[in-house]
Write a protein that holds these residues in place. Structure first.
Motif, short mmCIF file in Angstrom:
data_model
loop_
_atom_site.label_atom_id
_atom_site.label_comp_id
_atom_site.label_asym_id
_atom_site.label_seq_id
_atom_site.Cartn_x
_atom_site.Cartn_y
_atom_site.Cartn_z
N UNK A 42 1.01 -1.26 -0.51
CA UNK A 42 -0.43 -0.13 0.09
C UNK A 42 0.51 0.69 0.12
N UNK A 47 0.49 6.10 -0.65
CA UNK A 47 -0.28 5.89 0.61
C UNK A 47 0.15 6.00 1.49
N UNK A 48 -0.46 7.29 2.33
CA UNK A 48 0.51 8.08 3.97
C UNK A 48 -1.04 7.56 4.70
N UNK A 49 -0.65 6.85 5.37
CA UNK A 49 -1.48 7.25 7.06
C UNK A 49 -1.61 9.08 8.02
N UNK A 50 -2.92 10.01 7.40
CA UNK A 50 -2.63 10.90 8.00
C UNK A 50 -1.74 11.83 9.28
N UNK A 54 5.97 9.95 9.37
CA UNK A 54 7.12 9.20 8.59
C UNK A 54 6.49 7.69 8.54
#
Lengths: 58, 243
Positions: A42, A47-50, A54
């Motif tokens: 992912x 995609x990165x968590x808000x 990092x």
């Protein structure tokens, strides 16, 4: 050391304990590996968590 | 301590705590097995069959300890809505269930040669079976919800309700007449077991506890990753839906 008519019961107990402990460790390792792979896949898509500054801190 | 309540910091802590707990568990269990099979004496009545005790008793202690920790985590989840509390509770359930199952089966394997029966419906055995069924119910409830955040509250309530059974398991041998023997380690007046058997028992119990801690930490880490995967998958689905 095991000169007893009940050696089978003792061995079965320790064998079962070994199987259960090995099973728990194996499940933990496989589950960890699967989640790591899924997370990496992912993140490779950008995609990165808000909430995360990092990624890949695990 | 509260600093590590943050999942990211907790994961950093796990990185060095997990090998420490796992290594301690492996060393203690290896030492314990040496003491059990090479050093500890046979019982004057039970003979070598007493060696089942070194598996059965730590498994029973951990079955109760895991549930107590799960109940504490549930309080953290319900009262403080702590982000790691329900992760901790969820990770403990399969470990506790496995140790309870081990306790039940090794109890039967010890009971057959010593009591002449695999099972009796006495208060101790029955309450431990109930404990196992409660563990299974909790694991089933976790899987019944798609969203673990929504599952946390009902699971925490069920866990705290099921905690009623923990003192029943512990004191069942005092409150009712049971075929199972009364407490012989944690009792008023101190342990009634000879030190030659108590030492290997404590070494095995310490090793099993360290192993349980390692499995718990590993389970929590995996659960945190699973939730991150879930969040990112939802994000991806929203992006795909919007484009």
């Amino acid at each position: 050391m095991m000169d007893t008519p009940h050696a089978g019961y003792i061995l079965a107990s320790y064998l079962l304990a070994g199987v259960i402990v090995a099973g728990l460790v194996l499940l933990a390792v496989l589950d960890d590996r699967a989640q790591r792979k899924a997370l990496a896949r992912l993140e490779a898509q950008g995609l990165r968590r808000r909430s995360s500054g990092q990624t890949g801190e695990q | 301590m509260l600093r590590f309540a943050n999942p990211t910091l907790f994961l950093k802590l796990v990185r060095w705590l997990l090998p420490l707990a796992g290594g301690a568990g492996a060393v203690l269990l290896a030492w314990g097995l040496y003491l059990v099979f090479a050093v500890s004496p046979e019982d004057y009545q039970q003979g070598a069959t007493v060696r089942i005790m070194y598996i059965h008793v730590p498994a029973a202690w951990l079955a109760l300890s895991c549930y107590s920790l799960m109940a504490l985590s549930s309080i953290g989840s319900l009262v403080w809505k702590h982000p790691l509390a329900d992760v901790s509770a969820k990770a403990l359930a399969p470990i506790g269930a496995a140790f309870t199952f081990l306790c039940l089966v090794t109890g039967a394997l010890w009971g057959k040669p010593m009591w002449g029966t695999w099972w009796v419906w006495d208060a101790r055995l029955t309450s431990v079976l109930v404990l196992f069924l409660v563990y299974c119910g909790i694991m089933a409830l976790w899987t019944a919800f798609d969203d673990p955040a929504r599952a946390a509250r009902p699971v925490a309530i069920l866990t705290l309700f099921g905690f009623i059974n923990v003192p029943i398991v512990k004191f069942s041998v005092d409150w009712w007449n049971t075929l199972h023997q009364p407490a012989s380690v944690f009792r008023m007046g101190g342990p009634s077991i000879d030190p030659s058997m108590l030492t290997p028992l404590f070494v095995m119990a310490s090793g099993a506890t360290a192993l349980m801690l390692a499995l718990h930490l590993a389970g929590m880490r995996t659960e945190i990753m699973r939730r991150r995967v879930r969040t990112l998958s939802q994000q991806l689905a929203r992006q795909d839906g919007g484009s």
